[in-house]
Scaffold this active site. Structure first.
Site, mmCIF file in Angstrom:
data_model
loop_
_atom_site.group_PDB
_atom_site.id
_atom_site.type_symbol
_atom_site.label_atom_id
_atom_site.label_comp_id
_atom_site.label_asym_id
_atom_site.label_seq_id
_atom_site.Cartn_x
_atom_site.Cartn_y
_atom_site.Cartn_z
ATOM 1 N N THR A 133 40.067 47.457 45.604
ATOM 2 C CA THR A 133 39.216 47.515 44.410
ATOM 3 C C THR A 133 39.998 47.897 43.160
ATOM 4 O OG1 THR A 133 37.406 48.797 43.437
ATOM 5 C CG2 THR A 133 38.652 49.894 45.143
ATOM 6 N N ASP A 134 39.468 47.507 42.005
ATOM 7 C CA ASP A 134 40.092 47.924 40.734
ATOM 8 C C ASP A 134 39.880 49.415 40.466
ATOM 9 O OD1 ASP A 134 37.359 47.893 40.093
ATOM 10 O OD2 ASP A 134 37.570 46.530 38.380
ATOM 11 N N TYR A 159 35.157 57.698 46.797
ATOM 12 C CA TYR A 159 35.306 56.298 47.237
ATOM 13 C C TYR A 159 36.652 55.737 46.797
ATOM 14 C CZ TYR A 159 35.088 51.223 46.826
ATOM 15 O OH TYR A 159 35.401 49.883 46.872
ATOM 16 N N LEU A 199 24.115 47.963 41.460
ATOM 17 C CA LEU A 199 23.342 47.777 40.233
ATOM 18 C C LEU A 199 22.554 46.459 40.171
ATOM 19 C CD1 LEU A 199 22.536 48.832 37.418
ATOM 20 C CD2 LEU A 199 24.504 47.575 36.511
ATOM 21 N N ARG A 223 32.047 47.211 33.052
ATOM 22 C CA ARG A 223 32.607 46.688 34.304
ATOM 23 C C ARG A 223 32.989 45.230 34.076
ATOM 24 N NH1 ARG A 223 32.549 51.307 34.974
ATOM 25 N NH2 ARG A 223 31.744 52.585 36.685
#
Ligand code: NAD
Ligand code: DAU
Length: 353
Positions: A133-134, A159, A199, A223
């Site tokens: 992930t970024d 996370y 979301l 994002r």
């Protein structure tokens, strides 16, 4: 020939398995623990398809993974399996440490033993692709350049810290043991089969149920959004031609503040499924307490992937989000099944009443 996919009953993994088998006859062995996020309904269209072998199990189970590798002799392993929701990692980091760090370690150990025993040609051709992930790069200021592959790691949530640790282990297994690894660091995905704790699906589901649309803090966090099928095509591209030991950032060139996402989803629903009372869905927007340690902005510079491997996303945000909203409207039985049981407990715990 076959590939082993872990976490292939989750959001991105199941999209990957479906896309893979739509384009290739190479079998997929799919190892998934079926946590709350794993859903075999995502793969129902593969029922009876002998190219898909589902195995219920844990990446942290060294013996199980070793036995699977010995039995199927895959030419590649793609590791999607993880605990993936930031808010859950804040409520309880333990599962994140267990799967994302210890589980990845056990998986690497099993793969190292398997790979070490392969004949020369198979050993040279084998690949382990680790999906990351970024968020490992931390949070950007408003005018900072987008994350490149050489950004330092500054994870801020349990996370992202657990994913960062897994990336480091993967890197170390390449440098120390020569394991042929590839790592991808991707931005926020959205699309079919997305679990509605995240979301975009949460907005769709809550809108239709007449519930509040919870916006954390001021809603100005940014994002980068990528349609999930584009993430899958990037992974296929990196698996095919990525340089061993390299990291590739994957992104959609779609930086958006959260509030813009909320209004876009509301406007699409106003068009496609207007409320019975004629009011816009945006009247359901509710500002709630911010996420602790909330990263302000992520942005991905995906030029390495484009320049080396010729990958670009096929969807714009406008086309991808429309497809996504339509998919949720057309797949209400899937949504209803997901919303039963444990999902309600999570919503009550996280958002209260
Ligand atoms: P998800 O939570 O929807 O699915 C995770 C899957 O892994 C589930 O099917 C779950 O049952 C399985 N799993 C969990 N623990 C396991 C274990 N110990 N052994 C075997 N299986 C296990 O997650 P996702 O959104 O599909 O993300 C997949 C991967 O992509 C993750 O590694 C995540 O960090 C990464 N990622 C996600 C996004 C995103 O926007 N969703 C973006 C970038 C990277
Ligand atoms: O950047 C990649 C990451 O994207 C992945 O590694 C994670 O697995 C994935 O879950 C996602 O993390 P985010 O925390 O960015 O996604 P989420 O959908 O949870 O939240 C997106 C943004 O929306 C974030 O700024 C928090 C905000 N948000 C989220 C929820 C669930 C809200 O404002 N309200 C909400 O109810």
């Amino acid at each position: 020939m076959s590939i082993l996919v872990t976490g292939g009953a989750g959001f991105i993994g199941s999209n990957f398995v479906l896309d893979w088998l739509a384009q290739s006859d190479e079998p997929v062995i799919n190892l998934d623990k079926l946590t709350y996020a794993g859903n075999l309904e995502n793969l129902v269209s593969l029922r009876g398809d002998t190219r898909h072998v589902f195995v219920h199990g844990d990446i942290g189970d060294f013996d199980r993974v070793s036995q699977l590798l010995a039995e199927h002799q895959p030419r590649a392993l793609i590791n999607f399996a993880a605990e993936s929701h930031v808010d859950r990692s804040i409520h309880g980091p333990g599962d994140f440490i267990a799967t994302n760090i210890v589980g990845t370690f056990q998986l690497l150990e099993a793969v190292r033993a398997y790979w070490g025993g392969l004949a020369d040609e198979a050993r040279a051709d084998f690949r382990l692709l680790h999906v990351s992930t970024d968020e490992v790069y931390g949070s950007l200021g408003k005018d900072d350049p987008a994350f490149t592959e050489t950004n330092r790691y500054e994870p801020n949530s349990p996370y992202s810290a657990s994913k960062a640790a897994s990336d480091h282990l993967v890197r170390a297994y390449h440098h120390t043991y020569g394991l042929p690894v590839l790592t991808t660091n991707c931005s926020n995905n959205y699309g079919p089969y997305h679990f509605p704790e995240k979301l975009i699906p949460l907005l769709i589901v809550n809108s239709l149920a007449g519930k509040p649309l919870p916006v954390y803090g001021d809603g100005q966090q940014v994002r980068d959004w990528l349609y999930v099928k584009d993430h899958c095509s990037a992974i296929r591209r990196v698996l095919a031609d990525g340089r061993v030991g390299e990291t590739y950032n994957v992104g959609g060139w779609n930086e958006k503040p959260n509030l813009e996402i909320v209004h876009t989803v509301c406007a699409l629903l106003d068009e496609l499924r207007p409320r019975a009372d004629g009011q816009p869905y945006s009247t359901q927007i509710t500002y709630v307490t911010d996420r602790p340690g909330h990263d302000r902005r992520y942005a991905i510079d995906a030029r390495k992937l484009e320049q080396e491997l010729g990958w670009r996303p096929a969807e714009t945000f406008a086309s991808g989000i429309r497809k996504t909203v339509v998919w949720y409207l057309e797949n209400q039985p899937w949504v209803n099944n997901v919303l039963s049981g444990g999902y309600r407990d999570w919503v009550a715990k996280h958002y209260g009443n």
